[in-house]
Design a protein around this motif. Structure first.
Motif, short mmCIF file in Angstrom:
data_model
loop_
_atom_site.label_atom_id
_atom_site.label_comp_id
_atom_site.label_asym_id
_atom_site.label_seq_id
_atom_site.Cartn_x
_atom_site.Cartn_y
_atom_site.Cartn_z
N LYS A 49 3.23 6.78 -1.14
CA LYS A 49 2.98 5.77 -0.11
C LYS A 49 3.06 4.39 -0.76
CE LYS A 49 2.13 8.83 3.01
NZ LYS A 49 3.19 9.16 3.94
N THR A 52 0.51 -1.08 -0.56
CA THR A 52 -0.16 -1.89 0.46
C THR A 52 -1.01 -1.05 1.41
OG1 THR A 52 1.84 -1.75 1.83
CG2 THR A 52 1.57 -3.71 0.44
N ILE A 53 -0.77 0.25 1.47
CA ILE A 53 -1.52 1.11 2.39
C ILE A 53 -3.01 1.14 2.04
CG2 ILE A 53 -1.29 3.33 1.20
CD1 ILE A 53 -0.67 4.57 3.96
N GLU A 55 -4.94 -1.38 1.15
CA GLU A 55 -5.63 -2.51 1.76
C GLU A 55 -5.45 -2.57 3.28
OE1 GLU A 55 -6.33 -6.97 0.18
OE2 GLU A 55 -4.23 -6.35 0.35
N THR A 56 -4.31 -2.08 3.76
CA THR A 56 -4.03 -2.20 5.19
C THR A 56 -4.53 -1.03 6.03
OG1 THR A 56 -1.82 -1.23 4.94
CG2 THR A 56 -1.99 -3.64 4.78
N LEU A 57 -4.69 0.15 5.42
CA LEU A 57 -5.12 1.32 6.19
C LEU A 57 -6.33 2.02 5.60
CD1 LEU A 57 -4.59 3.27 8.57
CD2 LEU A 57 -3.16 4.60 7.00
N LYS A 59 -8.70 1.26 3.17
CA LYS A 59 -9.98 0.54 3.08
C LYS A 59 -10.57 0.24 4.46
CE LYS A 59 -12.29 -3.29 0.77
NZ LYS A 59 -12.12 -4.39 -0.18
N PRO A 60 -9.81 -0.25 5.42
CA PRO A 60 -10.39 -0.47 6.74
C PRO A 60 -10.95 0.81 7.37
CG PRO A 60 -8.32 -1.65 6.58
CD PRO A 60 -8.44 -0.80 5.35
N CYS A 61 -10.26 1.92 7.18
CA CYS A 61 -10.75 3.20 7.71
C CYS A 61 -12.05 3.62 7.01
CB CYS A 61 -9.70 4.29 7.54
SG CYS A 61 -8.29 4.10 8.64
N SER A 84 -6.35 -3.81 -3.14
CA SER A 84 -5.25 -4.73 -2.86
C SER A 84 -3.96 -4.17 -3.44
CB SER A 84 -5.53 -6.11 -3.45
OG SER A 84 -5.49 -6.04 -4.87
N ASP A 85 -2.86 -4.67 -2.95
CA ASP A 85 -1.54 -4.26 -3.41
C ASP A 85 -1.44 -4.35 -4.94
OD1 ASP A 85 1.26 -3.63 -3.30
OD2 ASP A 85 1.69 -5.77 -3.41
#
Length: 140
Positions: A49, A52-53, A55-57, A59-61, A84-85
């Motif tokens: 993957k 960036t996944i 930080e974008t998916l 961690k928020p989940c 982070s990326d």
């Protein structure tokens, strides 16, 4: 992940040197957060993957689920998790370098020159001698 155990142990030693208080609470939390960051980075790389996944998916989940299940205080600890990326790329690079280092060491342990010829019998004798010298069983 067993091959990476020495790598994580070295990272743990680094974190111990960075301990800020006498109780060790910061150290324990920082160690767990760093270990989690490496574990997630490993899974991101393993599943091919993009970095960036994290930080974008991911961690928020994690934050949302933790907040719902365990509350705001625990969710704040998850917020400290760096995905982070650039961090994920760095973690993957660290683990890659460790694997390369271990692989090179293992390969050089077995390197022996073929002194006269390179027939199949010569190679088989070399391998057989190595197994005997290292007390390795062909059945394994």
């Amino acid at each position: 992940m067993d091959k990476l155990k020495p790598f994580f142990e070295a990272k743990e030693r680094e974190l111990k040197r960075a301990k800020l208080d006498s109780t060790g609470s910061f150290h324990i939390q920082a160690q767990a957060i760093t270990e989690a960051s490496y574990a997630l980075s490993y899974r991101i790389a393993r599943d091919k993957k993009p970095p960036t996944i994290g930080e974008t998916l991911v961690k928020p989940c994690l934050l949302e689920c933790t907040k719902i299940i365990l509350g705001d205080t625990t969710a704040q600890k998850i917020a400290d998790l760096s995905l982070s990326d650039s961090t994920v790329k760095s973690r993957i690079d660290d683990m890659s370098e460790e694997i390369k280092r271990e692989t090179i060491e293992e390969e050089f342990l077995f390197c022996s020159p073929l002194t006269e010829t390179t027939t199949a019998a010569d190679v088989m004798n070399l391998v057989s001698n190595f197994f005997s010298k290292e007390h390795l069983d062909w059945a394994n």
